[in-house]
Motif scaffolding. Structure first.
Motif, short mmCIF file in Angstrom:
data_model
loop_
_atom_site.label_atom_id
_atom_site.label_comp_id
_atom_site.label_asym_id
_atom_site.label_seq_id
_atom_site.Cartn_x
_atom_site.Cartn_y
_atom_site.Cartn_z
N TYR A 165 7.11 -1.98 9.67
CA TYR A 165 7.20 -1.98 8.20
C TYR A 165 7.94 -3.23 7.72
O TYR A 165 7.50 -3.90 6.78
CB TYR A 165 7.92 -0.71 7.74
N PHE A 174 7.91 2.03 14.02
CA PHE A 174 7.33 2.01 12.68
C PHE A 174 8.24 1.26 11.71
O PHE A 174 7.75 0.49 10.89
CB PHE A 174 7.07 3.45 12.18
N GLY A 206 0.79 -1.22 0.00
CA GLY A 206 0.00 0.00 0.00
C GLY A 206 0.82 1.27 0.00
O GLY A 206 0.28 2.36 0.16
N VAL A 207 2.12 1.16 -0.19
CA VAL A 207 2.95 2.35 -0.30
C VAL A 207 3.08 2.72 -1.77
O VAL A 207 2.99 1.87 -2.64
CB VAL A 207 4.35 2.16 0.34
N THR A 244 6.40 6.50 -1.19
CA THR A 244 5.50 7.48 -0.60
C THR A 244 4.64 6.79 0.45
O THR A 244 3.98 5.79 0.16
CB THR A 244 4.60 8.13 -1.68
N LEU A 245 4.68 7.31 1.65
CA LEU A 245 3.93 6.74 2.78
C LEU A 245 2.74 7.64 3.10
O LEU A 245 2.90 8.86 3.23
CB LEU A 245 4.83 6.62 4.00
N ALA A 246 1.58 7.05 3.21
CA ALA A 246 0.35 7.75 3.57
C ALA A 246 0.05 8.91 2.62
O ALA A 246 -0.59 9.87 3.00
CB ALA A 246 0.41 8.23 5.02
N GLY A 247 0.56 8.83 1.41
CA GLY A 247 0.33 9.87 0.42
C GLY A 247 1.00 11.19 0.73
O GLY A 247 0.87 12.15 -0.02
N MET A 248 1.77 11.25 1.82
CA MET A 248 2.36 12.53 2.23
C MET A 248 3.88 12.50 2.35
O MET A 248 4.53 13.44 1.95
CB MET A 248 1.77 12.95 3.59
#
Length: 169
Positions: A151, A147, A54-55, A73-77
């Protein structure tokens, strides 16, 4: 862009951690047999494992190879620019490592290696060395470190599913 650390390629030597960096090693059993190994290697080398997590993955090439630039890109940000520093494709081991580029929240290197042991068991080992580079990584302290471990464990769970391996560790 140049790397944000000096010991480029140091993850090739498992267990090596340059001074001032924190080591990490997470090993996950994927399953058994050559078919599991082959599927795991293909999913790892083609970014499929990362995409299935999902990244976001933007890479200069379809497969991991030295010199390929990759942005996770993590969490879209949070954008984490990296460059592949080495790859490995042997009969019983395959994988790659990338190192951090300017703009990455951490400084260091992370390797992903699939290996098939003599008894046929297939493993993913994620090993890395890092230290915070951005203010929010420094402020995150132990939570940022947790985290990273989560991951790495998620990498193993996703690759186990993609390779058709064991349902549980």
């Amino acid at each position: 862009m140049s790397f944000t650390y000096d010991d480029v390629g140091a993850t090739r030597e498992q267990g090596h951690c340059p001074p001032g960096f924190r080591p990490m090693k997470v090993r996950t059993r994927l399953g058994e047999g050559e078919p599991v190994f082959q599927r795991a290697v293909e999913a790892l080398l083609t970014w499929e494992m990362h995409r299935e997590m999902g990244v976001g993955i933007e890479a200069d090439a379809e497969r991991a190879a030295p010199g390929v630039d990759v942005t996770v890109t993590l969490a879209g940000m949070i954008k984490a620019p990296c460059r592949v520093v080495w790859t490995l494709e042997e009969r019983r081991r395959a994988g790659w490592a990338y190192g951090t580029l300017p703009g990455h929240p951490e400084s260091g290197e992370e390797a992903f290696v699939v290996d098939r042991t003599g008894d046929g068991t297939v493993w993913l080992t994620v090993h890395a060395f890092s230290r915070p580079a951005k203010w929010y990584a420094k402020a995150g302290g132990p939570a940022a470190r947790a985290f990273q471990h989560a991951y790495a464990r998620r990498c193993g769970a996703v690759l186990r599913r993609l390779s058709g391996g064991d349902e549980e560790d």
